[in-house]
Design a protein around this motif. Structure first.
Motif, PDB file in Angstrom:
ATOM      1  N   SER A   1      69.597 -60.837  12.787  1.00  0.00           N
ATOM      2  CA  SER A   1      69.857 -59.770  13.765  1.00  0.00           C
ATOM      3  C   SER A   1      69.007 -58.542  13.493  1.00  0.00           C
ATOM      4  N   ALA A   2      68.435 -58.448  12.291  1.00  0.00           N
ATOM      5  CA  ALA A   2      67.572 -57.307  11.976  1.00  0.00           C
ATOM      6  C   ALA A   2      66.134 -57.549  12.413  1.00  0.00           C
TER       7      ALA A   2
ATOM      8  N   ARG B   1      64.817 -48.814  18.486  1.00  0.00           N
ATOM      9  CA  ARG B   1      65.738 -48.644  17.360  1.00  0.00           C
ATOM     10  C   ARG B   1      65.503 -47.307  16.656  1.00  0.00           C
TER      11      ARG B   1
ATOM     12  N   ARG C   1      70.523 -40.009  17.014  1.00  0.00           N
ATOM     13  CA  ARG C   1      71.873 -39.935  16.461  1.00  0.00           C
ATOM     14  C   ARG C   1      71.919 -39.090  15.193  1.00  0.00           C
TER      15      ARG C   1
ATOM     16  N   ILE D   1      72.925 -61.982  20.598  1.00  0.00           N
ATOM     17  CA  ILE D   1      73.441 -62.130  19.236  1.00  0.00           C
ATOM     18  C   ILE D   1      74.643 -61.190  19.050  1.00  0.00           C
TER      19      ILE D   1
ATOM     20  N   ARG E   1      75.870 -59.428  16.667  1.00  0.00           N
ATOM     21  CA  ARG E   1      75.603 -58.128  16.038  1.00  0.00           C
ATOM     22  C   ARG E   1      74.977 -57.156  17.044  1.00  0.00           C
ATOM     23  N   HIS E   2      74.060 -57.658  17.850  1.00  0.00           N
ATOM     24  CA  HIS E   2      73.418 -56.783  18.827  1.00  0.00           C
ATOM     25  C   HIS E   2      74.429 -56.297  19.863  1.00  0.00           C
TER      26      HIS E   2
ATOM     27  N   MET F   1      78.190 -63.446  12.602  1.00  0.00           N
ATOM     28  CA  MET F   1      77.872 -62.573  13.737  1.00  0.00           C
ATOM     29  C   MET F   1      76.440 -62.037  13.704  1.00  0.00           C
ATOM     30  N   ASN F   2      75.776 -62.131  12.563  1.00  0.00           N
ATOM     31  CA  ASN F   2      74.394 -61.660  12.501  1.00  0.00           C
ATOM     32  C   ASN F   2      73.412 -62.638  13.122  1.00  0.00           C
ATOM     33  N   SER F   3      73.855 -63.853  13.399  1.00  0.00           N
ATOM     34  CA  SER F   3      72.957 -64.802  14.058  1.00  0.00           C
ATOM     35  C   SER F   3      73.614 -65.543  15.214  1.00  0.00           C
TER      36      SER F   3
END
Lengths: 368, 475
Positions: free
Chosen positions: A24-25, A324, A331, B127, B129-130, B149-151
């Protein structure tokens, strides 16, 4: 080609059977939805290359080029205490498929071979910078300010500000190198012979100068000279190599009067994850700034080529990174976005129109 | 070794490229290798063996319903098995089908927040997380926090009937889901309106929740969202034994105290944390989290404290719970074990009614202990009537080969499934069936239930093109 050493093999083995918490990163996954950008899958491909279980061809080369080496996966790595950096594994595999490199890299290499730089106008910028060097005889060994081609192309003002900062800090015997291309792209994309030749060329020039220390203005170049040259090219420089932040951290005692105090700092992955955290925050805080936010990935390929040169990915992951950064910057409540990386400046300015974006040297030196 | 070329003809690949665009069709060896696994231990072992017999023949990435319909038409005409694919975080071999055409849904990436209805509509490829980051920036949460949840993607959440660690407050996927869109095997669109309570016949979304891509291709889901919690409060305690802990958490839920998160570790799984934090040895360990409005949290935590004390709890500092929270996505211990070719570890999530849960715990342990170096069990989802158990095993085959590791995994799985069914439990609480647990589906459902499931599949998908073999349903 080189065989996969034990360290690379261990990392590849760890990553190849991972649960993908880092995905997700990854800005490439977010932007392109390409599964080949998953670090675990890149590790799989590298291991298959190692055990000759996969044909080495243009398709493999393309998959391996999906990683942009931003380091964001390190932030998401579930091995909390010891992140595994898959990018050296990817580079190793890229060497295997170097003969299938895309035409963009070939054109890049031809320009470097012809002019010493991948960018136009670099020799003029270098000459202008040399003209700003202090004159006079000096008995102490020189300090070499290493300004690479990317910095001269994208951030010549940063180079001048850095030179002035060093002079203000009493470093009067400053010299510059002529070998402005340190070979980063060749290293990244598996052109190992060219990379080693670039490392040897620069090391040869430094051996003649015999500087007391080298201050590499671009953190990525500091990383190359300090970490990558010895490990990957067998080239060890005699003089210690510092980033600008490391060189100034004991010499800065204040900010220019008009400088905004609340800072959002953007460091590169090579500083934050691969060279011990980076000294940018310590330097800024020592100077009196308040670091109200920070991003620690970025700035190799994803932010480096504002014109989409070399290897464009569609959709462009830089847009996601910009989004991002802008969100985090807004923020944070910071007044100014400061980056240690000259390569990131154009993209950061594009990400935050209407917001002040400065390189570290210009921020510390003050406008004008 | 993976075959260098795909078995799909150039003509057919051209047809697929004409549907989704040339850059969204992959058939090269590297791409087929990439999609050959998710995160199932048996898939890891096959990779270690260099066995790509379960690799797909090609991958397509559509971006619209119309493209999916055309791909389905192609699959129906040619008899090509089609496997929907999200983030690749599945752990039940749900997408492992050699010779298939993978339909990767990551380009379904739109997100629309409706703050009035308190819902979010997200594409199947978003995804988790997003999605959560987008919601957090607007002051909301989905409350769905699975370890993947990260993938994992939204489509995967629905297709596996997923659950998150804070389900006690926010609910399971069937509670959170209020509407969906899916494409059926014949190309027709199933649109379930985002109105969660209706009396208009059987709830059709139930055909998709837990369907594992065998009944339809979920393209988007509308989920409940919640305001970010005002407060979170932790409680931590130990018990003289696991049965006492089980009794305590049953009394909690049955007396209407509803923690957002429950984690009761049996003595074996608690041991490492007990040692790290200097807690009493050989005890079960429980921690709870309450979150929501401050007043509600305060009342629930206070009442929980009373009930736990009545059931023999010894209260401890909450550091141990905060430590878990910090490292909650870290599965590196399991992964390190699976890296060794002859070793295999996994977590099998089973569940049973309260009256059977202690038996389930004992029999699962007894089944696995002869095969494993370590067996850990924790209980992390509680209901008025039942409780789930995570049974985690670490087994070493001796011979350090992936073949031996794979065989040992099958033994461990079989022992656990049989023990579970004998104790009155269900074989999967939330990971799904895939191909890993398919052999026990008939026993799980009974003759009538199983026949109905198979008939449903036949009726919806007469050519058996959608993920054949998933859920154990073969043509």
């Amino acid at each position: 080609m080189n065989t996969m050493n034990e360290s690379l093999h261990h990392t590849a083995t760890v990553c190849a059977v991972c649960h993908d918490q880092c995905v997700s990163a990854c800005p490439v996954v977010e932007a392109t939805h390409r599964m080949s950008a998953y670090p675990s899958r890149l590790a799989m491909l590298a291991l298959e290359v190692h055990r000759q279980g996969l044909p080495v061809d243009a398709d493999l080369s393309r998959a391996l080029l999906d990683c942009i080496d931003c380091g964001a996966c390190l932030e998401g790595c579930l091995y909390v205490d010891r992140p595994n950096d898959v990018t050296p594994v990817v580079r190793w595999a890229r060497q295997a498929s170097a003969q299938y490199a895309p035409s963009g890299l070939q054109a890049w290499s031809q320009r470097v071979q012809a002019t010493g730089s991948p960018y136009p106008g670099v020799s003029e910028q270098l000459a202008a910078l040399k003209s700003a060097l202090p004159s006079g005889e000096h008995s102490s060994p020189p300090l070499l300010l290493y300004v690479d081609a990317a910095t001269l192309h994208y951030a010549p003002a940063m180079a001048l500000a850095a030179l002035q900062l060093l002079q203000s800090a009493g470093k009067l015997n400053v010299v510059l190198a002529d070998a402005v291309y340190p070979g980063g792209e060749w290293y990244q994309y598996g052109q190992q012979d060219d990379f080693v030749a670039a490392a040897r060329r620069l090391a040869g020039e430094l051996a003649a100068i015999q500087p007391a220390k080298v201050v590499a203005l671009n953190p990525y170049s500091a990383y190359l000279l300090r970490e990558v040259y010895p490990a990957q090219a067998g080239v060890r420089l005699e003089a210690p190599v510092l980033t600008l932040a490391e060189a100034l951290v004991d010499a800065i005692h204040g900010l220019p009067g008009a400088a905004p105090r609340k800072v959002f700092l953007v460091q590169s992955a090579c500083e934050s994850y691969r060279m011990g955290g980076g000294a940018g925050q310590a330097l800024l805080e020592k100077a009196g700034a308040q670091v109200s936010g920070k991003r620690d990935e970025l700035t190799f390929r994803e932010m480096s080529y504002p014109d989409g040169e070399v290897f464009g990915l569609e959709p462009d992951p830089r847009l996601w990174i910009q989004k991002r950064i802008l969100g985090a910057f807004q923020r944070s409540g910071a007044e100014v976005l400061v980056t240690t990386s000259p390569m990131a400046l154009p993209a950061l300015r594009a990400a935050a129109p209407g917001h002040p974006v400065m390189d570290l040297a210009t921020y510390l030196q003050g406008p004008g | 070794m993976i075959t260098p070329t795909t078995r799909i003809s150039t003509h057919d690949l051209d047809r697929l490229k004409s549907i989704v665009g040339e850059e969204y069709v992959y058939s090269d060896a590297a791409a087929r290798a990439i999609y050959s696994r998710t995160v199932n231990p048996l898939e890891f072992k096959r990779f270690q063996m260099g066995d790509y017999s379960h690799a797909p023949d090609a991958i397509v990435q559509p971006a619209s319903i119309q493209e999916i319909q055309q791909i389905l038409a192609y699959a129906n005409q040619t008899g090509t098995p089609l496997v929907p694919y999200g983030g690749g975080s599945g752990i039940a071999e749900g997408t492992s089908l050699g010779g298939s055409l993978i339909i990767d849904l990551k380009r379904f990436d739109q997100v629309r927040v409706n703050s009035t209805n308190r819902t979010v509509t997200a594409g199947a490829g978003v995804i988790g997380r997003h999605l959560e980051e987008i919601l957090n920036q607007q002051g909301f949460t989905c409350g769905h926090f699975p370890q993947s949840m990260n993938s994992a993607t939204i489509g995967g959440y629905v297709a596996t009937a997923a659950i998150g660690t804070f389900s006690g407050r926010y609910g399971k996927m069937e509670d959170i889901l209020v509407g969906l869109e899916a494409v059926l095997p014949n190309g027709e669109i199933l649109h379930v309106k985002p109105i969660p309570r209706r009396s208009v016949g059987p709830h059709l979304e139930g055909l998709m929740i837990g369907s594992e891509g065998a009944f339809g291709i979920v393209t988007q889901a509308t989920l409940k969202i919640f305001p970010l919690p005002e407060k979170r409060q932790w409680l931590c305690c130990t018990f003289a034994g696991t049965p006492a802990g089980l009794q305590a958490i049953r009394h909690l839920i049955q007396e209407d105290v509803r923690p957002a998160l429950v984690r009761l570790y049996d003595e074996a799984e608690a041991a490492a944390r007990i040692k790290k934090f200097g807690l009493p040895h050989n005890h079960a360990l429980l921690f709870l989290a309450f979150e929501g409005p401050a007043g509600l949290v305060a009342w629930q935590a206070a009442r929980a404290g009373e009930i736990l004390a009545e059931n023999g709890a010894t209260f401890q500092a909450v550091d141990v719970a905060l430590d878990w929270y910090h490292y909650r996505f870290d599965t590196s211990g399991m992964l390190r074990f699976n890296q060794k070719p002859g070793s295999v570890g996994d977590s099998l999530e089973i569940a049973a009614p309260w009256e059977d849960i202690e038996t389930l715990w004992r029999t699962a342990r007894a089944a696995l202990e002869p095969l494993s170096q370590a067996v850990h069990v924790h209980f992390s989802h509680i209901y008025d009537n039942e409780c789930s158990a995570y049974v985690i095993f670490y087994a070493d085959s001796g011979p350090n080969t992936p073949q031996a590791g794979s065989e040992l995994y099958q033994q461990c799985l079989k022992a656990t499934m049989e023990a579970c069914l004998a104790a009155g439990g269900t074989i999967s609480h939330h990971h799904g069936v895939g191909r890993t647990k398919s052999a026990w589906m008939k026993m799980e459902h009974g003759e009538g239930g199983w026949d109905l499931l198979v008939e449903l599949k036949h009726a919806l998908d007469p050519n058996h093109i959608l993920n054949p073999g998933a859920l154990g349903i073969e043509k």
